[in-house]
Motif scaffolding. Structure first.
Motif, mmCIF file in Angstrom:
data_model
loop_
_atom_site.group_PDB
_atom_site.id
_atom_site.type_symbol
_atom_site.label_atom_id
_atom_site.label_comp_id
_atom_site.label_asym_id
_atom_site.label_seq_id
_atom_site.Cartn_x
_atom_site.Cartn_y
_atom_site.Cartn_z
ATOM 1 N N GLY A 6 0.781 -1.233 0.000
ATOM 2 C CA GLY A 6 0.000 0.000 0.000
ATOM 3 C C GLY A 6 0.811 1.280 0.000
ATOM 4 N N GLY A 7 2.103 1.181 0.288
ATOM 5 C CA GLY A 7 2.953 2.364 0.288
ATOM 6 C C GLY A 7 4.151 2.170 1.193
ATOM 7 N N PRO A 8 5.087 3.124 1.148
ATOM 8 C CA PRO A 8 6.351 2.948 1.870
ATOM 9 C C PRO A 8 6.299 3.288 3.354
ATOM 10 N N VAL A 9 5.186 3.847 3.832
ATOM 11 C CA VAL A 9 5.095 4.259 5.232
ATOM 12 C C VAL A 9 4.433 3.160 6.058
ATOM 13 N N LYS A 10 5.062 2.797 7.172
ATOM 14 C CA LYS A 10 4.522 1.788 8.100
ATOM 15 C C LYS A 10 4.042 0.542 7.352
ATOM 16 N N ASN A 11 4.933 0.006 6.523
ATOM 17 C CA ASN A 11 4.525 -1.145 5.716
ATOM 18 C C ASN A 11 4.499 -2.457 6.488
ATOM 19 N N ASP A 12 4.584 -2.361 7.823
ATOM 20 C CA ASP A 12 4.326 -3.530 8.671
ATOM 21 C C ASP A 12 2.926 -3.463 9.264
ATOM 22 N N ARG A 13 2.120 -2.518 8.808
ATOM 23 C CA ARG A 13 0.764 -2.366 9.323
ATOM 24 C C ARG A 13 -0.253 -2.527 8.201
ATOM 25 N N GLY A 14 -1.405 -3.036 8.565
ATOM 26 C CA GLY A 14 -2.395 -3.380 7.559
ATOM 27 C C GLY A 14 -3.540 -2.391 7.470
ATOM 28 N N PHE A 15 -4.071 -2.261 6.258
ATOM 29 C CA PHE A 15 -5.167 -1.347 5.953
ATOM 30 C C PHE A 15 -6.136 -2.051 5.017
ATOM 31 N N ILE A 16 -7.424 -1.950 5.316
ATOM 32 C CA ILE A 16 -8.421 -2.551 4.433
ATOM 33 C C ILE A 16 -9.356 -1.466 3.925
ATOM 34 N N LEU A 17 -9.398 -1.317 2.601
ATOM 35 C CA LEU A 17 -10.407 -0.503 1.936
ATOM 36 C C LEU A 17 -11.576 -1.421 1.639
ATOM 37 N N HIS A 18 -12.787 -1.007 1.993
ATOM 38 C CA HIS A 18 -13.906 -1.938 1.818
ATOM 39 C C HIS A 18 -15.237 -1.205 1.687
ATOM 40 N N SER A 19 -16.186 -1.909 1.117
ATOM 41 C CA SER A 19 -17.547 -1.391 1.032
ATOM 42 C C SER A 19 -18.153 -1.365 2.431
ATOM 43 N N PRO A 20 -19.152 -0.509 2.659
ATOM 44 C CA PRO A 20 -19.736 -0.371 4.000
ATOM 45 C C PRO A 20 -20.339 -1.678 4.502
ATOM 46 N N THR A 21 -20.329 -1.830 5.810
ATOM 47 C CA THR A 21 -20.938 -2.991 6.458
ATOM 48 C C THR A 21 -21.819 -2.504 7.604
ATOM 49 N N GLU A 22 -22.660 -3.399 8.103
ATOM 50 C CA GLU A 22 -23.492 -3.047 9.248
ATOM 51 C C GLU A 22 -22.714 -3.148 10.555
ATOM 52 N N GLU A 23 -21.584 -3.840 10.522
ATOM 53 C CA GLU A 23 -20.782 -3.996 11.730
ATOM 54 C C GLU A 23 -19.952 -2.749 11.990
ATOM 55 N N ALA A 24 -19.724 -2.470 13.272
ATOM 56 C CA ALA A 24 -18.861 -1.358 13.668
ATOM 57 C C ALA A 24 -17.497 -1.925 14.046
ATOM 58 N N TRP A 25 -16.466 -1.531 13.310
ATOM 59 C CA TRP A 25 -15.117 -2.042 13.561
ATOM 60 C C TRP A 25 -14.405 -1.158 14.581
ATOM 61 N N ASP A 26 -13.402 -1.736 15.240
ATOM 62 C CA ASP A 26 -12.710 -1.013 16.313
ATOM 63 C C ASP A 26 -12.012 0.253 15.819
#
Length: 199
Positions: free
Chosen positions: A86-106
């Motif tokens: 996803g890019g050169p910054v903090k590439n040990d951390r994960g990011f998810i782009l996603h369509s909306p859901t009914e669940e509330a994520w942390d």
């Protein structure tokens, strides 16, 4: 590897005049930064403090099941798809782009009414339990710009920009996303030169 630890649950910042939030950045052919050569970057946030985005066309040598195994997450079944650089910054951390859901994520916020960014591991657990968002893209790392840095790069003709397109992000093969995004501007990215303007 630390993943899925960075995000804010605050709502996205309001758009600024000229903001590139919810846009694609397309690297120009003369891009001399190997971190961004031939990339399409989705801009998640752009305000007076800077910009943050996820490169969406650089699949890694890793798929979702590899990531689950690495994190020690149990899963019933995982949709097998690439994990992206996803890019050169903090590439040990994960990011998810996603369509909306009914669940509330942390740790999540809505970029638009059609797309959210989540960085907490609870969404991965849901994916492993057949509760995946309708569309999602997992990336490690992100691209970041300081205040006015992206504006200067646009002035320097480093990028083309166009409104984001979810079909390109989620349904177009990764190797075709750069040209597909450029085509929305009516241009062939491969025919552009360093003298071309930007949109």
């Amino acid at each position: 590897m630390q993943v899925f630890t960075m995000a804010s649950s605050a709502p996205a910042s309001p758009y600024l005049p000229g903001s590139l939030q919810d846009h694609f950045l397309l690297s120009m052919p003369h891009m001399d930064d190997t971190n961004f050569d031939h990339t399409v970057t989705y801009i998640c946030e752009h305000n007076e403090h800077g910009a943050m985005g996820i490169i969406i066309n650089r699949p890694m040598d890793m798929v979702t099941s590899d990531l689950f195994q690495h994190l020690g997450l149990e899963c019933e079944s995982v949709p097998e798809q690439p994990v992206y650089a996803g890019g050169p910054v903090k590439n040990d951390r994960g990011f998810i782009l996603h369509s909306p859901t009914e669940e509330a994520w942390d740790s999540s916020y809505d970029i638009t009414d059609q797309l959210s960014l989540t960085t907490s591991v609870d969404i991965l657990r849901a994916i492993g339990q057949n509760r995946a968002p309708e569309q999602f893209l997992i990336a490690l790392g992100y691209a970041g710009w300081g205040a006015e840095q992206l504006e200067q790069e646009m002035s320097d003709n480093v990028w083309l920009s166009c409104p984001a397109n979810l079909d390109i992000m989620f349904r177009t093969p990764a190797e075709e996303r750069l040209q597909a995004a450029a085509a929305t501007l009516g241009v062939n990215i491969h025919l552009l030169t360093s003298q071309s303007g930007h949109a």
